[in-house]
Scaffold this motif. Structure first.
Motif, PDB file in Angstrom:
ATOM      1  N   ASN A  31       9.397  -0.875 -10.490  1.00 28.83           N
ATOM      2  CA  ASN A  31      10.783  -1.188 -10.745  1.00 28.83           C
ATOM      3  C   ASN A  31      10.914  -2.648 -11.150  1.00 28.83           C
ATOM      4  N   ASN A  32      11.498  -2.873 -12.272  1.00 35.20           N
ATOM      5  CA  ASN A  32      11.726  -4.253 -12.686  1.00 35.20           C
ATOM      6  C   ASN A  32      13.215  -4.479 -12.810  1.00 35.20           C
ATOM      7  N   GLU A  33      13.641  -5.664 -12.452  1.00 31.60           N
ATOM      8  CA  GLU A  33      15.071  -5.970 -12.477  1.00 31.60           C
ATOM      9  C   GLU A  33      15.635  -5.910 -13.887  1.00 31.60           C
ATOM     10  N   SER A  34      14.786  -6.238 -14.882  1.00 33.97           N
ATOM     11  CA  SER A  34      15.283  -6.274 -16.250  1.00 33.97           C
ATOM     12  C   SER A  34      15.587  -4.873 -16.782  1.00 33.97           C
ATOM     13  N   LYS A  35      14.925  -3.862 -16.227  1.00 35.12           N
ATOM     14  CA  LYS A  35      15.147  -2.496 -16.702  1.00 35.12           C
ATOM     15  C   LYS A  35      16.351  -1.892 -15.996  1.00 35.12           C
ATOM     16  N   PRO A  36      17.170  -1.124 -16.710  1.00 35.81           N
ATOM     17  CA  PRO A  36      18.262  -0.458 -16.017  1.00 35.81           C
ATOM     18  C   PRO A  36      17.687   0.618 -15.087  1.00 35.81           C
ATOM     19  N   GLU A  37      18.288   0.780 -13.927  1.00 35.59           N
ATOM     20  CA  GLU A  37      17.747   1.744 -12.968  1.00 35.59           C
ATOM     21  C   GLU A  37      18.364   3.113 -13.175  1.00 35.59           C
ATOM     22  N   THR A  38      17.506   4.112 -13.202  1.00 37.42           N
ATOM     23  CA  THR A  38      18.000   5.475 -13.241  1.00 37.42           C
ATOM     24  C   THR A  38      17.597   6.096 -11.917  1.00 37.42           C
ATOM     25  N   PHE A  39      18.427   5.899 -10.940  1.00 38.65           N
ATOM     26  CA  PHE A  39      18.085   6.265  -9.572  1.00 38.65           C
ATOM     27  C   PHE A  39      19.281   7.008  -8.991  1.00 38.65           C
ATOM     28  N   ASP A  40      19.107   8.320  -8.799  1.00 37.80           N
ATOM     29  CA  ASP A  40      20.252   9.069  -8.299  1.00 37.80           C
ATOM     30  C   ASP A  40      20.124   9.374  -6.810  1.00 37.80           C
ATOM     31  N   GLU A  41      21.119  10.083  -6.277  1.00 36.31           N
ATOM     32  CA  GLU A  41      21.169  10.345  -4.835  1.00 36.31           C
ATOM     33  C   GLU A  41      20.011  11.221  -4.365  1.00 36.31           C
ATOM     34  N   GLU A  80       0.824  -1.215   0.000  1.00 36.20           N
ATOM     35  CA  GLU A  80       0.000   0.000   0.000  1.00 36.20           C
ATOM     36  C   GLU A  80       0.857   1.263   0.000  1.00 36.20           C
ATOM     37  N   ASN A  81       1.958   1.238   0.745  1.00 36.16           N
ATOM     38  CA  ASN A  81       2.753   2.455   0.905  1.00 36.16           C
ATOM     39  C   ASN A  81       3.883   2.607  -0.103  1.00 36.16           C
ATOM     40  N   ILE A  82       4.342   1.495  -0.629  1.00 33.53           N
ATOM     41  CA  ILE A  82       5.475   1.591  -1.544  1.00 33.53           C
ATOM     42  C   ILE A  82       4.991   1.761  -2.989  1.00 33.53           C
ATOM     43  N   ASN A  83       3.772   1.394  -3.229  1.00 32.41           N
ATOM     44  CA  ASN A  83       3.168   1.636  -4.524  1.00 32.41           C
ATOM     45  C   ASN A  83       3.932   0.978  -5.670  1.00 32.41           C
ATOM     46  N   THR A  84       4.056  -0.311  -5.553  1.00 26.37           N
ATOM     47  CA  THR A  84       4.631  -1.071  -6.663  1.00 26.37           C
ATOM     48  C   THR A  84       3.702  -2.262  -6.905  1.00 26.37           C
ATOM     49  N   THR A  85       4.070  -3.131  -7.812  1.00 27.57           N
ATOM     50  CA  THR A  85       3.189  -4.282  -8.057  1.00 27.57           C
ATOM     51  C   THR A  85       3.491  -5.379  -7.041  1.00 27.57           C
ATOM     52  N   LYS A  86       2.506  -6.266  -6.856  1.00 29.82           N
ATOM     53  CA  LYS A  86       2.667  -7.378  -5.923  1.00 29.82           C
ATOM     54  C   LYS A  86       3.889  -8.219  -6.276  1.00 29.82           C
ATOM     55  N   GLY A  87       3.972  -8.525  -7.585  1.00 30.27           N
ATOM     56  CA  GLY A  87       5.052  -9.392  -8.060  1.00 30.27           C
ATOM     57  C   GLY A  87       6.407  -8.762  -7.818  1.00 30.27           C
ATOM     58  N   LEU A 110       7.170  -6.419  -5.648  1.00 32.63           N
ATOM     59  CA  LEU A 110       7.457  -6.323  -4.215  1.00 32.63           C
ATOM     60  C   LEU A 110       7.966  -7.667  -3.695  1.00 32.63           C
ATOM     61  N   SER A 111       7.298  -8.754  -4.097  1.00 28.72           N
ATOM     62  CA  SER A 111       7.738 -10.097  -3.676  1.00 28.72           C
ATOM     63  C   SER A 111       9.173 -10.350  -4.126  1.00 28.72           C
ATOM     64  N   PHE A 112       9.439  -9.981  -5.373  1.00 28.46           N
ATOM     65  CA  PHE A 112      10.776 -10.210  -5.938  1.00 28.46           C
ATOM     66  C   PHE A 112      11.848  -9.439  -5.151  1.00 28.46           C
ATOM     67  N   GLN A 113      11.552  -8.164  -4.877  1.00 28.23           N
ATOM     68  CA  GLN A 113      12.536  -7.324  -4.177  1.00 28.23           C
ATOM     69  C   GLN A 113      12.708  -7.788  -2.721  1.00 28.23           C
ATOM     70  N   LEU A 114      11.617  -8.251  -2.126  1.00 24.34           N
ATOM     71  CA  LEU A 114      11.713  -8.760  -0.751  1.00 24.34           C
ATOM     72  C   LEU A 114      12.619  -9.991  -0.705  1.00 24.34           C
ATOM     73  N   SER A 115      12.470 -10.854  -1.716  1.00 25.14           N
ATOM     74  CA  SER A 115      13.314 -12.067  -1.753  1.00 25.14           C
ATOM     75  C   SER A 115      14.786 -11.684  -1.876  1.00 25.14           C
ATOM     76  N   LYS A 116      15.055 -10.660  -2.687  1.00 27.27           N
ATOM     77  CA  LYS A 116      16.454 -10.235  -2.862  1.00 27.27           C
ATOM     78  C   LYS A 116      17.038  -9.738  -1.536  1.00 27.27           C
ATOM     79  N   LEU A 117      16.228  -8.958  -0.814  1.00 25.25           N
ATOM     80  CA  LEU A 117      16.688  -8.438   0.476  1.00 25.25           C
ATOM     81  C   LEU A 117      16.860  -9.579   1.482  1.00 25.25           C
ATOM     82  N   LYS A 118      15.956 -10.542   1.387  1.00 25.38           N
ATOM     83  CA  LYS A 118      16.038 -11.691   2.304  1.00 25.38           C
ATOM     84  C   LYS A 118      17.293 -12.510   2.003  1.00 25.38           C
ATOM     85  N   ASP A 119      17.557 -12.743   0.724  1.00 25.76           N
ATOM     86  CA  ASP A 119      18.741 -13.521   0.335  1.00 25.76           C
ATOM     87  C   ASP A 119      20.025 -12.846   0.821  1.00 25.76           C
TER      88      ASP A 119
END
Lengths: 99, 203
Positions: free
Chosen positions: B3-13, A34-41, A43-52
């Motif tokens: 944000n998708n991993e496949s896309k390059p990130e344009t994220f600055d400070e 709700e607060n980060i405003n991204t897609t479910k998929g 968010l799950s993916f990024q959470l797994s990366k942080l968990k790993d």
């Protein structure tokens, strides 16, 4: 010379997740969504990366008949976040001096 | 913030700082308090103390006195039951350190009240209510000031300080009059701030 930013945190969604979790004890998946405003998929993916990376812990349980996912930041995650914020602060300080 | 991993990130400070700021605000939103428990306990304790004062002055039959006495206990038990229900029902999808700290403060305060009675009984071999009431008030004042500090609401801090001052004032009074002062203290420290918080709650 700037210190390199932690590539794991230098992403909008992952930085947002860790920034929320650093200020609370635990947060549910739906709260983050709700607060980060991204897609479910995503968010799950990024959470797994942080968990790993050992930055967060993910706990899966049930509330009633519904699955419940809660996330909590680890000591390693807090340290990484602090380093990230320090590096960013340092970057701004040096940029100001160079102006 | 897709944000998708496949896309390059344009994220600055600059954006990093923006994300951190936004998310800090998200955590802070959870600090808001609707004041319901302040209102509930304020009115319950106000009724209990005013009731006790009236009971101590009025000439009543033994059975009616018992009924009124037990009504006070019942009110306290109902308020406690509602508090537990309210906390469980409003369990937020995020657990904050603020919430955890407040729970510790009020549980410790409740344990403190029991310990005061036990210590008083051990030392004096009886409970002196004229002494018990002001000490209870000091513990409640202490918990209220800490609560105000944690929630960053000055009116709760001020209410707690007044509660403490009135506790000291009570030590000069008879038990009967202490009841009235305590009822006043609950209005100042709980009922008024509670209603203000309720009026300002997120609708």
């Amino acid at each position: 010379m700037f210190q390199e930013l932690d590539p794991l945190l230098h992403s909008q969604v992952r930085l947002a997740i860790v920034s929320v979790l650093v200020g609370v004890k635990k947060a549910e998946f739906s709260f983050l969504l709700e607060n980060i405003n991204t897609t479910k998929g995503n968010l799950s993916f990024q959470l797994s990366k942080l968990k790993d990376a050992g930055y967060i812990e993910i706990n899966k349980s049930f509330r009633g008949n519904y699955p419940l996912t809660t996330c909590e930041i680890t000591k390693k995650g807090i340290d990484a976040y602090e380093r990230y914020v320090e590096t960013i602060a340092d970057y701004f300080k040096k940029s100001q001096k160079n102006k | 913030m897709h944000n998708n991993e496949s896309k390059p990130e344009t994220f600055d400070e600059q954006q990093s700082i923006q994300v951190i700021r936004e998310m800090i605000q998200v955590s802070q939103k959870k600090l808001k308090n609707d004041g319901i428990l302040f209102i509930l306990w304020g009115w319950v304790m106000f009724c209990v103390y005013v009731g006790s004062y009236i009971l101590s002055r009025a000439v009543l039959s033994h059975s009616l006195r018992n009924v009124l006495n037990y009504s006070g206990y019942l009110l306290g038990i109902l308020a406690l039951a509602f508090t537990v229900y309210y906390i469980l029902k409003h369990q937020k999808r995020v657990q904050t350190y603020i919430g955890i700290s407040l729970r510790y403060v009020w549980i410790s305060m409740a344990v403190g009240l029991i310990l005061v009675n036990l210590i008083q009984f051990n030392v004096l071999h009886k409970i002196i209510f004229e002494l018990q009431q002001p000490i209870f008030m000091v513990l409640i004042a202490f918990a209220t000031v800490i609560t105000g500090g944690i929630l960053r609401y000055n009116m709760i801090i001020i209410g707690g300080i007044i509660f403490g001052i009135l506790a000291y004032g009570c030590s000069f009074l008879s038990l009967q009059n202490q009841m009235l002062v305590e009822a006043l203290a609950w209005i100042i420290a709980f009922i008024i701030p509670g209603h203000i918080l309720y009026a300002k709650r997120d609708k």
